[in-house]
Design an enzyme around this catalytic site. Structure first.
Site, PDB file in Angstrom:
ATOM      1  N   ASN A   9       0.860  -1.182   0.000  1.00 52.13           N
ATOM      2  CA  ASN A   9       0.000   0.000   0.000  1.00 52.13           C
ATOM      3  C   ASN A   9       0.897   1.233   0.000  1.00 52.13           C
ATOM      4  OD1 ASN A   9      -1.826   2.009   0.490  1.00 52.13           O
ATOM      5  ND2 ASN A   9      -2.474   1.272   2.509  1.00 52.13           N
ATOM      6  N   TRP A  10       0.972   1.884  -1.163  1.00 54.33           N
ATOM      7  CA  TRP A  10       1.866   3.044  -1.290  1.00 54.33           C
ATOM      8  C   TRP A  10       1.250   4.310  -0.688  1.00 54.33           C
ATOM      9  CZ3 TRP A  10       3.990   2.490  -7.061  1.00 54.33           C
ATOM     10  CH2 TRP A  10       4.730   1.302  -7.138  1.00 54.33           C
ATOM     11  N   LYS A  11      -0.002   4.215  -0.275  1.00 53.83           N
ATOM     12  CA  LYS A  11      -0.710   5.343   0.355  1.00 53.83           C
ATOM     13  C   LYS A  11      -0.563   6.619  -0.493  1.00 53.83           C
ATOM     14  CE  LYS A  11      -0.213   3.110   4.791  1.00 53.83           C
ATOM     15  NZ  LYS A  11      -0.241   3.196   6.235  1.00 53.83           N
ATOM     16  N   HIS A  98      -9.601   0.709   4.912  1.00 58.89           N
ATOM     17  CA  HIS A  98      -8.341   0.948   5.629  1.00 58.89           C
ATOM     18  C   HIS A  98      -8.602   1.897   6.808  1.00 58.89           C
ATOM     19  CE1 HIS A  98      -4.265   2.221   6.525  1.00 58.89           C
ATOM     20  NE2 HIS A  98      -3.852   1.148   5.868  1.00 58.89           N
ATOM     21  N   GLU A 100      -7.055   4.330   7.896  1.00 55.06           N
ATOM     22  CA  GLU A 100      -6.849   5.751   7.593  1.00 55.06           C
ATOM     23  C   GLU A 100      -8.084   6.333   6.903  1.00 55.06           C
ATOM     24  OE1 GLU A 100      -3.082   5.241   5.644  1.00 55.06           O
ATOM     25  OE2 GLU A 100      -2.188   4.733   7.571  1.00 55.06           O
ATOM     26  N   GLU A 170      -4.907  -5.039  10.783  1.00 57.72           N
ATOM     27  CA  GLU A 170      -3.921  -3.977  10.989  1.00 57.72           C
ATOM     28  C   GLU A 170      -4.248  -3.207  12.267  1.00 57.72           C
ATOM     29  OE1 GLU A 170      -1.930  -2.660   7.038  1.00 57.72           O
ATOM     30  OE2 GLU A 170      -3.800  -1.560   7.225  1.00 57.72           O
ATOM     31  N   GLY A 176       2.747   2.343  10.770  1.00 57.27           N
ATOM     32  CA  GLY A 176       3.703   3.444  10.617  1.00 57.27           C
ATOM     33  C   GLY A 176       4.449   3.810  11.883  1.00 57.27           C
ATOM     34  N   SER A 216       3.724  -1.974  10.437  1.00 58.49           N
ATOM     35  CA  SER A 216       5.175  -1.978  10.631  1.00 58.49           C
ATOM     36  C   SER A 216       5.836  -3.314  10.266  1.00 58.49           C
ATOM     37  CB  SER A 216       5.523  -1.555  12.063  1.00 58.49           C
ATOM     38  OG  SER A 216       5.099  -0.228  12.297  1.00 58.49           O
ATOM     39  N   GLY A 237       3.109  -1.106   4.244  1.00 61.32           N
ATOM     40  CA  GLY A 237       3.169   0.311   3.885  1.00 61.32           C
ATOM     41  C   GLY A 237       4.603   0.730   3.633  1.00 61.32           C
ATOM     42  N   GLY A 238       5.211   1.355   4.618  1.00 62.13           N
ATOM     43  CA  GLY A 238       6.552   1.941   4.517  1.00 62.13           C
ATOM     44  C   GLY A 238       7.598   1.063   3.836  1.00 62.13           C
TER      45      GLY A 238
HETATM   46  P1  13P Z   1       3.199   0.430   7.628  1.00 63.24           P
HETATM   47  O1  13P Z   1       3.739  -0.858   7.042  1.00 63.24           O
HETATM   48  O2  13P Z   1       3.929   1.625   7.144  1.00 63.24           O
HETATM   49  O3  13P Z   1       3.062   0.337   9.104  1.00 63.24           O
HETATM   50  O4  13P Z   1       1.699   0.584   7.050  1.00 63.24           O
HETATM   51  C1  13P Z   1       0.815  -0.456   7.193  1.00 63.24           C
HETATM   52  C2  13P Z   1      -0.422  -0.146   6.433  1.00 63.24           C
HETATM   53  O5  13P Z   1      -1.209   0.694   6.831  1.00 63.24           O
HETATM   54  C3  13P Z   1      -0.660  -0.875   5.182  1.00 63.24           C
HETATM   55  O6  13P Z   1      -1.968  -0.706   4.745  1.00 63.24           O
END
Ligand code: 13P
Length: 253
Positions: A9-11, A98, A100, A170, A176, A216, A237-238
């Protein structure tokens, strides 16, 4: 060993130029790595660079995903992009609900449920996100919150035998933060999710539903999650924003 799903997920972390560069790097690294059928890989870029990234990764091992989409196929929905439109462009996975989006865009369980139904209608694989906040966990409400989210998102959902549905667990506080959940606790929560799936999907075939962990995840800790029987992969994500790190992570999963 069962197939592992690694979904990036590149957000909203990259501009178009950066996304295109990452897609190119990924394509090069993936062709060197030669992953087999036991690894299912997908990336979800932002919508501005989505088609350019899809073009670069076409005929590679990487599938396309979206970070969100609307449930109606077409119509007066200003600013939205439909699951149907994305399916036409070759989108296979839809990340839905998600945390977010729940926190910043008012996404409700009811809306997530409609999106899940539409994704399956178009033979896309929904990646339904659930997770508790730090406060909910502290108050001992984690399991109840997760059960409710699973049950609401999958209410009256039918999965055809050839379809797959993924539940991404999650924990909001782990996203993050660089502080992944303890794998034993992730396993416990995945079992709770599995039980909720049995309840809500009743007679349906549970092997069609996969559970992945997110929050994470990186190349160092991914195996501690994917080695767990009930966890079929990760939502990342990251660590997916660097091609070499992401490839390394896939290797370790
Ligand atoms: P991180 O891997 O950066 O914690 O993000 C997780 C995430 O929200 C993937 O959808």
């Amino acid at each position: 060993m069962s197939k592992k799903f690694l979904i990036a997920n590149w957000k909203m972390k990259l501009n178009a130029e950066e996304s295109i560069q990452l897609a190119k790097d990924l394509k090069t690294e993936i062709s060197k790595a030669k992953f087999g059928a036991d690894k299912e890989i997908a990336v979800a870029p932002d919508f501005l660079s989505w088609q350019a990234v899809a073009k670069i990764l076409k005929s590679s091992k990487v599938n396309m995903a979206c970070q969100n989409a609307w449930y109606e196929d077409k119509g007066s929905f200003t600013g939205e992009i439909s699951l149907a439109m994305l399916k036409d462009l070759g989108c296979q996975y839809a990340i839905l609900g998600h945390s977010e989006r729940r926190a910043f865009s008012g996404e409700t369980d009811e809306l997530v449920n409609k999106k899940v139904a539409t994704a399956l209608k178009h033979d896309m694989t929904p990646v339904v996100c659930v997770g508790e906040t730090f406060e909910q966990r502290k108050e001992g409400r984690k399991d109840v919150v997760i059960m409710r989210q699973v049950q609401e998102a999958l209410r009256e959902i039918d999965i055809k035998p050839e379809q797959t549905l993924i539940v991404a667990y999650e924990p909001v506080w782990a996203i993050g933060s660089g502080q992944a959940m303890n794998p034993a606790e992730a396993e416990h929560t995945a079992m709770i999710i599995k039980q909720s799936l049995i309840d809500v999907l009743e007679h349906q075939d549970l092997p069609l539903v996969k559970i992945v962990y997110g929050g994470s995840v990186d190349s160092k800790n991914v195996a501690s999650f994917t080695n767990i029987d009930v966890i079929d992969g990760a939502l990342i994500g990251g660590a997916s924003l660097d091609a070499k790190e992401f490839i390394n992570l896939i290797k370790k999963a």
